[in-house]
Write a protein that holds these residues in place. Structure first.
Motif, short mmCIF file in Angstrom:
data_model
loop_
_atom_site.label_atom_id
_atom_site.label_comp_id
_atom_site.label_asym_id
_atom_site.label_seq_id
_atom_site.Cartn_x
_atom_site.Cartn_y
_atom_site.Cartn_z
N PHE A 1 0.73 -1.19 0.01
CA PHE A 1 -0.06 0.01 -0.04
C PHE A 1 0.79 1.36 0.02
CE2 PHE A 1 -3.94 -2.13 2.21
CZ PHE A 1 -4.05 -2.93 1.14
N TYR A 2 2.26 1.05 0.64
CA TYR A 2 2.98 2.43 0.43
C TYR A 2 2.95 3.12 -0.94
CZ TYR A 2 6.93 5.32 0.45
OH TYR A 2 7.77 6.50 0.08
N TYR A 3 3.16 1.86 -2.01
CA TYR A 3 3.07 2.35 -3.44
C TYR A 3 1.66 2.50 -3.95
CZ TYR A 3 8.09 1.42 -3.00
OH TYR A 3 9.30 1.43 -2.44
N SER A 4 0.80 1.57 -3.99
CA SER A 4 -0.35 1.54 -4.24
C SER A 4 -1.17 0.46 -3.66
CB SER A 4 -0.56 1.55 -5.77
OG SER A 4 -1.62 1.25 -6.37
N LYS A 5 -2.44 0.75 -3.56
CA LYS A 5 -3.33 -0.61 -3.43
C LYS A 5 -3.64 -0.94 -4.86
CE LYS A 5 -5.56 1.14 0.65
NZ LYS A 5 -6.72 1.29 1.73
N PRO A 6 -4.48 -2.06 -5.04
CA PRO A 6 -4.76 -2.84 -6.13
C PRO A 6 -5.85 -1.92 -6.62
CG PRO A 6 -4.84 -4.29 -4.48
CD PRO A 6 -4.58 -3.08 -4.05
N VAL A 7 -5.71 -1.39 -7.93
CA VAL A 7 -6.77 -0.50 -8.80
C VAL A 7 -6.91 -1.09 -10.19
CG1 VAL A 7 -6.14 1.48 -7.31
CG2 VAL A 7 -4.76 0.95 -9.41
N PRO A 8 -8.09 -0.72 -10.77
CA PRO A 8 -8.34 -1.00 -12.04
C PRO A 8 -7.05 -0.70 -12.88
CG PRO A 8 -10.24 0.15 -11.12
CD PRO A 8 -9.03 0.28 -10.24
N CYS A 9 -7.07 -1.74 -14.00
CA CYS A 9 -5.85 -1.55 -14.93
C CYS A 9 -5.41 -0.13 -15.40
CB CYS A 9 -6.14 -2.48 -15.97
SG CYS A 9 -4.54 -3.12 -16.98
N ASP A 10 -6.34 0.60 -16.06
CA ASP A 10 -6.03 1.96 -16.53
C ASP A 10 -5.39 2.64 -15.52
OD1 ASP A 10 -7.26 1.02 -18.66
OD2 ASP A 10 -9.01 2.25 -18.73
N GLN A 11 -5.86 2.67 -14.27
CA GLN A 11 -5.72 3.54 -13.26
C GLN A 11 -3.98 3.09 -12.94
OE1 GLN A 11 -8.82 3.68 -10.57
NE2 GLN A 11 -7.61 4.37 -8.94
N ALA A 12 -3.87 1.62 -12.74
CA ALA A 12 -2.60 1.41 -12.57
C ALA A 12 -1.42 1.66 -13.53
CB ALA A 12 -2.53 -0.31 -12.32
N LEU A 13 -2.01 1.55 -14.71
CA LEU A 13 -0.87 2.04 -15.77
C LEU A 13 -0.65 3.49 -15.91
CD1 LEU A 13 -2.24 -0.32 -18.59
CD2 LEU A 13 -0.25 -0.76 -17.56
N THR A 14 -1.63 4.08 -15.43
CA THR A 14 -1.43 5.66 -15.47
C THR A 14 -0.54 6.10 -14.41
OG1 THR A 14 -3.70 6.03 -16.37
CG2 THR A 14 -2.52 7.94 -15.31
N TRP A 15 -0.81 5.50 -13.11
CA TRP A 15 0.12 5.72 -11.94
C TRP A 15 1.45 5.27 -12.18
CZ3 TRP A 15 3.35 2.85 -8.76
CH2 TRP A 15 3.46 3.46 -7.38
N ALA A 16 1.75 4.22 -12.88
CA ALA A 16 3.04 3.75 -13.11
C ALA A 16 3.82 4.39 -14.22
CB ALA A 16 3.03 2.00 -13.68
N ALA A 17 2.97 4.92 -15.14
CA ALA A 17 3.99 5.82 -16.08
C ALA A 17 4.20 7.18 -15.66
CB ALA A 17 2.73 5.89 -17.44
N SER A 18 3.51 7.75 -14.74
CA SER A 18 3.67 8.88 -13.95
C SER A 18 4.88 8.67 -12.97
CB SER A 18 2.64 9.77 -13.53
OG SER A 18 2.77 10.01 -12.17
N TYR A 19 4.75 7.34 -12.26
CA TYR A 19 5.80 7.19 -11.02
C TYR A 19 7.39 6.87 -11.89
CZ TYR A 19 7.71 5.53 -6.76
OH TYR A 19 8.43 5.26 -5.62
N ASN A 20 7.17 6.28 -12.79
CA ASN A 20 8.32 5.81 -13.41
C ASN A 20 9.10 7.11 -14.24
OD1 ASN A 20 8.16 3.55 -12.58
ND2 ASN A 20 8.07 2.33 -14.69
N GLY A 21 8.36 7.97 -14.56
CA GLY A 21 8.51 9.26 -15.33
C GLY A 21 9.19 10.11 -14.41
N GLN A 22 8.64 10.43 -13.22
CA GLN A 22 9.24 11.14 -12.06
C GLN A 22 10.59 10.97 -11.68
OE1 GLN A 22 6.15 11.47 -8.94
NE2 GLN A 22 4.73 12.38 -10.63
#
Ligand code: C2E
Ligand code: MG
Ligand code: MG
Ligand code: MG
Length: 284
Positions: free
Chosen positions: A259-280
């Motif tokens: 949960f420190y990183y993220s709870k399980p969420v719908p796929c679109d949301q997870a992909l958006t989150w990951a793209a922004s996290y990896n970009g930052q």
């Protein structure tokens, strides 16, 4: 910590309880419709490289979008369908969803891996290897090692020889296998040595509070050491804060989720989150 071990997994229910008998009847009556009416959905939790601070992949976790009751977690229904034909049907659904996602990732230029969970009775059942082979057909051979099948440590304990053979059959098809909730299943070191899995997941009951719980931290440390000795990849689940991340990295565990990183969420949301996290982050 140990007393909570395995609580995050589903269990076989106590059928002496009236409440649970009623729930079981309802689940068995409705799960078929849930499958045919597309009420089952996978949520995605990022799996991290803790050291590089990057998302490497996701674990897909099942949810039941019930028309009357809303979102139901796997702990409320998977135990009831274990050892029924529905365990297999749900497993087939999860595998085919994962295959679709991996194809989607590839066509979007995303290099993530994907972990899915399988029920013990399906994994050890007679049809598993052929089910898996059929479901993997659309996935090019070079993408198959992106798929990681998680089975509970306890699954494999029921019938060690069968478990070893099944793990090998999966790997022969090109996919990886992980032992989930490790540390809660009382496996012997001999068994640990013999089961040829690619990844070991340290149960979250040892990880979440390990900084306040010397026993939990000792268990985590011991599992990391075992994995190092036997050349197994290790990942910590249930990370809820940054100090735990730092401690795990210092202990030699550089993969994790929680949960420190993220709870399980719908796929679109997870992909958006990951793209922004990896970009930052810098990635190093
Ligand atoms: P699991 O595979 O060990 O998954 C981890 C569980 O811990 C998930 O609960 C997840 O939401 C939760 N979790 C993740 N990070 C944290 C954290 O930092 N803190 C806390 N407190 N919890 C965290 P969930 O989604 O309710 O799943 C429970 C179990 O149900 C899973 O445990 C897995 O054994 C089983 N399961 C889930 N999806 C499937 C599936 O598609 N098929 C099968 N057969 N079993 C599944
Ligand atoms: Mg679990
Ligand atoms: Mg899992
Ligand atoms: Mg687990």
């Amino acid at each position: 910590a140990a007393k909570e071990a395995g609580k995050n997994s589903y269990k076989l229910f106590d059928l002496n309880s009236h409440q649970e008998r009623k729930e079981r009847v309802r689940v068995l009556e409705q799960i078929g419709q849930a499958l045919s009416r597309h009420q089952l959905e996978l949520f995605y939790q990022p799996k991290m490289d803790l050291e590089a601070d990057q998302v490497k992949g996701f674990e897909a976790l099942l949810r039941w979008n019930h028309p009357d009751e809303g979102l139901i977690g796997p702990g409320h229904f998977l135990g009831h369908i274990e050892y029924t034909e529905y365990a297999r049907q749900v497993g087939l659904f999860v595998i085919s969803e994962a295959v679709k996602r991996l194809l989607e990732f590839q066509s979007n230029g995303l290099d993530y891996h994907l972990s899915i969970n399988l029920s013990p009775s399906h994994f050890l059942g007679p049809s598993f290897a052929s089910d898996l082979e059929a479901a993997l057909a659309p996935l090019p051979v070079n993408l198959r090692d992106k798929l990681i099948l998680e089975v509970l440590e306890t699954t494999a304990l029921d019938d060690t020889e069968r478990a070893i053979a099944t793990v090998q059959a999966c790997q022969a098809l090109g996919v990886q296998v992980a032992l989930d909730d490790f540390g809660t299943g009382y496996s012997s070191l001999d068994y640990f040595r013999r089961i040829p899995v690619d990844e070991i997941k340290i149960d979250r009951s040892f990880v979440t509070d390990m900084l306040e719980d010397p026993d939990g931290e000792s268990v985590v440390n011991a599992i990391i050491g075992l994995c190092r000795s036997f050349g197994r990849r290790v990942i910590a689940e249930g990370i809820e804060d940054l100090p735990t991340v730092h401690r795990l990295v210092a202990m030699g565990c550089s993969a994790g989720q929680g949960f420190y990183y993220s709870k399980p969420v719908p796929c679109d949301q997870a992909l958006t989150w990951a793209a922004s996290y990896n970009g930052q982050t810098t990635g190093s």
